[in-house]
Design an enzyme around this catalytic site. Structure first.
Site, PDB file in Angstrom:
ATOM      1  N   HIS A   1      -1.948  -7.448  -7.367  1.00  0.00           N
ATOM      2  CA  HIS A   1      -2.238  -6.395  -6.386  1.00  0.00           C
ATOM      3  C   HIS A   1      -3.690  -6.552  -5.924  1.00  0.00           C
ATOM      4  O   HIS A   1      -4.564  -6.914  -6.718  1.00  0.00           O
ATOM      5  CB  HIS A   1      -2.019  -5.010  -7.003  1.00  0.00           C
TER       6      HIS A   1
ATOM      7  N   SER B   1       0.449   1.780   3.565  1.00  0.00           N
ATOM      8  CA  SER B   1       0.675   3.002   4.346  1.00  0.00           C
ATOM      9  C   SER B   1       2.101   3.134   4.879  1.00  0.00           C
ATOM     10  O   SER B   1       2.300   3.609   6.001  1.00  0.00           O
ATOM     11  CB  SER B   1      -0.355   3.115   5.483  1.00  0.00           C
TER      12      SER B   1
ATOM     13  N   GLU C   1      -5.916  -4.470  -5.434  1.00  0.00           N
ATOM     14  CA  GLU C   1      -6.879  -3.671  -6.217  1.00  0.00           C
ATOM     15  C   GLU C   1      -7.257  -4.413  -7.501  1.00  0.00           C
ATOM     16  O   GLU C   1      -8.398  -4.325  -7.966  1.00  0.00           O
ATOM     17  CB  GLU C   1      -6.288  -2.272  -6.502  1.00  0.00           C
TER      18      GLU C   1
ATOM     19  N   GLY D   1      -3.662   2.438   1.686  1.00  0.00           N
ATOM     20  CA  GLY D   1      -4.303   3.740   1.470  1.00  0.00           C
ATOM     21  C   GLY D   1      -5.165   4.187   2.630  1.00  0.00           C
ATOM     22  O   GLY D   1      -5.943   5.127   2.507  1.00  0.00           O
TER      23      GLY D   1
ATOM     24  N   ASN E   1       4.618   2.120  -6.284  1.00  0.00           N
ATOM     25  CA  ASN E   1       3.473   1.769  -7.119  1.00  0.00           C
ATOM     26  C   ASN E   1       2.663   3.049  -7.271  1.00  0.00           C
ATOM     27  O   ASN E   1       1.957   3.459  -6.352  1.00  0.00           O
ATOM     28  CB  ASN E   1       2.645   0.670  -6.426  1.00  0.00           C
ATOM     29  N   TRP E   2       2.811   3.667  -8.424  1.00  0.00           N
ATOM     30  CA  TRP E   2       2.154   4.963  -8.630  1.00  0.00           C
ATOM     31  C   TRP E   2       0.641   4.833  -8.783  1.00  0.00           C
ATOM     32  O   TRP E   2      -0.070   5.831  -8.735  1.00  0.00           O
ATOM     33  CB  TRP E   2       2.713   5.644  -9.894  1.00  0.00           C
ATOM     34  N   LYS E   3       0.171   3.622  -9.011  1.00  0.00           N
ATOM     35  CA  LYS E   3      -1.262   3.396  -9.284  1.00  0.00           C
ATOM     36  C   LYS E   3      -1.697   4.308 -10.438  1.00  0.00           C
ATOM     37  O   LYS E   3      -0.888   4.601 -11.311  1.00  0.00           O
ATOM     38  CB  LYS E   3      -2.094   3.585  -8.006  1.00  0.00           C
TER      39      LYS E   3
ATOM     40  N   GLU F   1       0.873  -7.264   1.443  1.00  0.00           N
ATOM     41  CA  GLU F   1       0.093  -6.026   1.555  1.00  0.00           C
ATOM     42  C   GLU F   1      -1.264  -6.331   2.167  1.00  0.00           C
ATOM     43  O   GLU F   1      -2.195  -6.723   1.457  1.00  0.00           O
ATOM     44  CB  GLU F   1      -0.112  -5.405   0.166  1.00  0.00           C
TER      45      GLU F   1
ATOM     46  N   GLY G   1       0.941   5.737  -2.007  1.00  0.00           N
ATOM     47  CA  GLY G   1       0.840   7.198  -1.908  1.00  0.00           C
ATOM     48  C   GLY G   1       2.171   7.908  -1.707  1.00  0.00           C
ATOM     49  O   GLY G   1       2.451   8.921  -2.373  1.00  0.00           O
TER      50      GLY G   1
HETATM   51  P1  13P Z   1      -0.307   2.916   0.159  1.00  0.00           P
HETATM   52  O1  13P Z   1       1.180   3.016   0.427  1.00  0.00           O
HETATM   53  O2  13P Z   1      -0.874   4.139  -0.490  1.00  0.00           O
HETATM   54  O3  13P Z   1      -1.058   2.453   1.360  1.00  0.00           O
HETATM   55  O4  13P Z   1      -0.485   1.759  -0.952  1.00  0.00           O
HETATM   56  C1  13P Z   1       0.148   0.548  -0.761  1.00  0.00           C
HETATM   57  C2  13P Z   1       0.051  -0.227  -2.022  1.00  0.00           C
HETATM   58  O5  13P Z   1      -1.021  -0.651  -2.405  1.00  0.00           O
HETATM   59  C3  13P Z   1       1.281  -0.449  -2.798  1.00  0.00           C
HETATM   60  O6  13P Z   1       1.079  -1.383  -3.803  1.00  0.00           O
END
Ligand code: 13P
Length: 252
Positions: A96, A213, A98, A174, A10-12, A168, A235
């Site tokens: 997600h 993470s 977020e 993150g 997930n590149w966000k 998640e 990340g």
């Molecule tokens: P991180 O791997 O950066 O913690 O993010 C996880 C995530 O939100 C994947 O959708």
């Protein structure tokens, strides 16, 4: 026997044409010899065309990070599942944390997005997970059950046949603070048992990913747990060697 592994990046909201090109090409070549594990990248909307042009014909699938609950119409700024299908997306992330927390997506909307993806034959990657406060007050399972039930109630249990779930925990995203393999396993097992109430076959077959993470150096122990079938990677999916190592760790 058993479920195949699956790792999705997930590149966000990261990337640029130049950077993506390098990353996509490196991921294709680094994962060429993968056995019994599939991988995908979920990229920002403007880069889906680029992902398609680099990944078409390779073993790496691509997808979106969000989708509208509507198929077409006067919905300024939205992108429909039909459009994602048009661009060859096989997957889309829905719900997600977020999106839920920063953009106010509630369970009902997440379920509608899940259904819209299904209606266009895109596999939704449904994210569920609790916040730290919810975990500390003993509500984690209830929160996750409610998130799952909203989808099952609206879309029907059969739709889970063609979907992926990602657990998640919000507190692990993150933050560098990964759930321990046992903490994650306990929730994955709970999710499977919740689905089994409706249909044990689907519960046994569905891929449940862990996200939060995940890095090259903790992926193997997480993926070794019986109910963890792979990962949804934030990340670390932006660094080719990290992402490739995580994909390799999901081979079983
Ligand atoms: P991180 O791997 O950066 O913690 O993010 C996880 C995530 O939100 C994947 O959708």
């Amino acid at each position: 026997m058993g479920r195949a592994g699956f790792v999705a990046g997930n590149w966000k909201m990261h990337g640029s044409l130049a950077r993506n090109q390098e990353l996509l090409e490196a991921v294709v070549s680094g994962t060429r010899s993968l056995q019994n594990v599939s991988c995908a990248v979920c990229v920002p909307y403007p880069y889906i065309v680029q992902a398609q042009s680099v990944l078409e014909g390779s073993h790496v699938a691509w997808g979106g990070q969000n989708v509208s609950q509507y198929h077409h119409g006067a919905y300024t700024g939205e992108v429909s599942a039909d459009m994602l299908t048009d661009l060859g997306c096989r997957y889309v992330i829905v719900g997600h944390s977020e999106r839920r927390i920063l953009f106010g997506e509630e369970n009902r909307v997440v379920a509608e997005k899940f259904r819209a993806a299904q209606e266009c034959s895109i596999t939704p990657i449904l994210c569920v997970g609790e916040t730290l406060a919810q975990r500390e007050s003993g509500e984690a399972e209830q929160v996750i059950a409610t998130q799952l039930d909203a989808v099952i109630d609206l879309a029907g249990i059969e739709t889970l046949r063609h979907s992926v779930i990602a657990y998640e925990p919000v507190w692990a995203i993150g933050t560098g603070k990964t759930a321990t393999p046992q903490q994650a396993q306990d929730v994955h097992e709970f999710i499977r048992s919740r689905i089994a109430v409706h249909n044990s076959r689907i519960a046994g077959d569905i891929q449940i990913l862990y996200g939060g993470s995940v890095k090259a150096d903790n992926a193997r122990e997480l993926f070794a747990m019986p109910d963890i079938d792979g990962g949804l990677i934030g990340g670390a999916s932006l660094v080719a060697e990290e992402f490739i190592s995580i994909c390799l760790a999901a081979q079983n």
